[in-house]
Scaffold this motif. Structure first.
Motif: not given
Length: 471
Positions: A181-200
């Protein structure tokens, strides 16, 4: 870019605010895992002792808390054609991604030094991202009430990120139990960071004050800001309001599973409700701050927190129908603390710029983000040490004594109430209200207009116009 609001203040368009707030989604998700799941992950799945995990988090926070003032000084001195804060946001994102991978994917057999090293890297990245966003928000939203709205929406977007990260293991089912579960959470965060950065970065403009002084930011500037009565109150309040919920975050899984008898699935579900309640709570407290003033809304929230937190001990163990409204109420109330304090710091930044002619937004936010780090260091370190002293065993399937369980309950329920009450008391007699801030903004706007006019005359006619601050 901004629409007029009642009272002559500018109101940012909703799409700009939402784009700007997007980075709060992965940051909140990472923060939740760090505060709730990561300590337990290293103490159970990875095999480090409670004392080692608590010590690692404390050491890192004590080292890291000196970093934010340095970052704030650097941000206040930054001048690029791309803007000031967007550059720092771009620097922090890849650092966060690398550290998340190394921590969330950690394997059994790592040492405490490994944990300390990568925690330092992660906190460096998180500090850069959160500090640059907070300071950018102060220059983006200039109205007293619009700041409550903007920081409320940032908080709400963060809640969405926290809820998504909690739902992820539940959606994946049994295969996401424990370390998976922690591994899955890690991949979620790694993918979400650049997407959010681009939008901002794509949709958010950046304002830079026209009267910003270009001189170096020194340690004396830091000391003078700490000594300001308004800022001293905010620092004190932010520290104690971080200590309260910080204690419950570190002990949450232990408390509800071991002390109150809820299953892992029920515990995760209650945490989802707690976090989700903050989505509505952020909107409510932002609205209430506009109606009664930010400092009054904060004092009201501390009283409500004490009531809702105390009610948790009145709920019989393993009673979901009562635990559900209990956790919703606590999550609803505790969402007020960070968002209102951040909005109040922006008001102080305007007062500082009016009185000194200096832009100190980054440094001011560094002061309160430092208190958050101190609070986390104290809560994780002391709480885990106390649990270790009373004989609490964090290993999966361990049987704990009644004394150990009682110590866990006291740490989780009653210590946060006392701490939060101290934070709320700091705002008795607060002076920087909506009326005072409106006068500050009027003078700043007049001075900015004169400075812009002087710059135009200089450019067109070579004239040199002295600009005096309005009184």
């Amino acid at each position: 870019m901004a629409n007029p609001a009642p009272g002559g203040q500018n109101r940012l368009p909703l799409h700009v605010v939402m784009a700007f707030a997007s980075t709060a989604l992965p940051v909140a998700a990472i923060g939740l895992v760090m505060g709730v799941y990561l300590p337990r992950f290293f103490a159970s799945a990875v095999g480090l002792s409670l004392a080692a995990v608590g010590g690692a988090f404390t050491i890192v926070r004590l080292i890291d808390m000196a970093l934010d003032p340095l970052l704030g000084m650097a941000m206040d001195r930054t001048r690029t054609r791309f803007g000031r804060y967007r550059v720092w946001l771009s620097i922090g994102a890849p650092i966060v991604m690398a550290a998340v991978y190394m921590l969330f994917m950690a394997k059994p057999g790592i040492t405490e030094f490994y944990l300390i090293g990568w925690l330092l890297v992660l906190y460096l990245g998180i500090s850069i991202v959160t500090l640059s966003q907070a300071a950018w928000g102060a220059s983006l939203a200039t109205g007293y009430h619009d700041r409550s709205r903007v920081y409320g929406l940032i908080q709400a977007v963060g809640v969405v990120g926290a809820v998504l990260i909690l739902l992820l293991p539940m959606a994946l089912g049994p295969k996401a139990a424990g370390a998976a579960g922690v591994h899955a959470m890690g991949w979620f965060c790694i993918i979400a960071v650049p997407i959010a950065l681009f939008i901002c970065l794509s949709l958010t403009p950046e304002r830079v004050a026209t009267d910003v002084a270009k001189e170096r930011v020194t340690l004396n500037d830091y000391i003078s800001l700490v000594r300001r009565p308004e800022m001293a109150r905010l620092i004190f309040a932010d520290l104690f309001m971080a200590l309260g919920p910080g204690t419950t975050a570190a002990l949450y899984l232990f408390f509800f599973h071991d002390a109150r008898g809820y299953s892992h699935q029920q515990t995760n579900f209650l945490l989802v409700l707690y976090i989700a309640a903050g989505l509505v709570g952020a909107m409510f407290w932002g609205w209430l701050a506009q109606k009664v003033g930010k400092h009054r809304a904060l004092m009201i929230s501390t009283v409500c927190y004490a009531i809702s937190q105390s009610a948790l001990m009145l709920i019989p163990p393993a009673t979901m129908p009562l635990a559900i409204p209990g956790m919703i109420s606590v999550g609803f109330v505790s969402s007020a603390f960070i968002l209102i304090v951040r909005a109040m710091v922006a008001d102080v930044a305007d007062e500082v710029r009016l009185e000194t002619g200096k832009e100190r937004v980054g440094l001011l936010y560094a002061l309160v983000t430092t208190t958050q780090k101190i609070g986390t260091a104290i809560t994780v370190g002391i709480s885990f040490t106390v649990l270790d002293l009373v004989g609490y065993n964090a290993a999966e399937g361990a049987v704990n004594t009644p004394a150990a369980i009682r110590g866990l309950e006291l740490c989780y329920v009653f210590a946060p109430i006392i701490l939060v009450f101290f934070g709320g008391a700091a705002f008795i007699g607060w002076k920087l209200d909506a009326k005072r801030h409106a006068e500050i903004r009027r003078k700043l706007d007049e001075r900015d207009a004169l400075a812009a006019e002087a710059g135009l005359l200089d450019a067109v006619a070579g004239a040199s116009v002295a600009v005096q601050a309005p009184h």
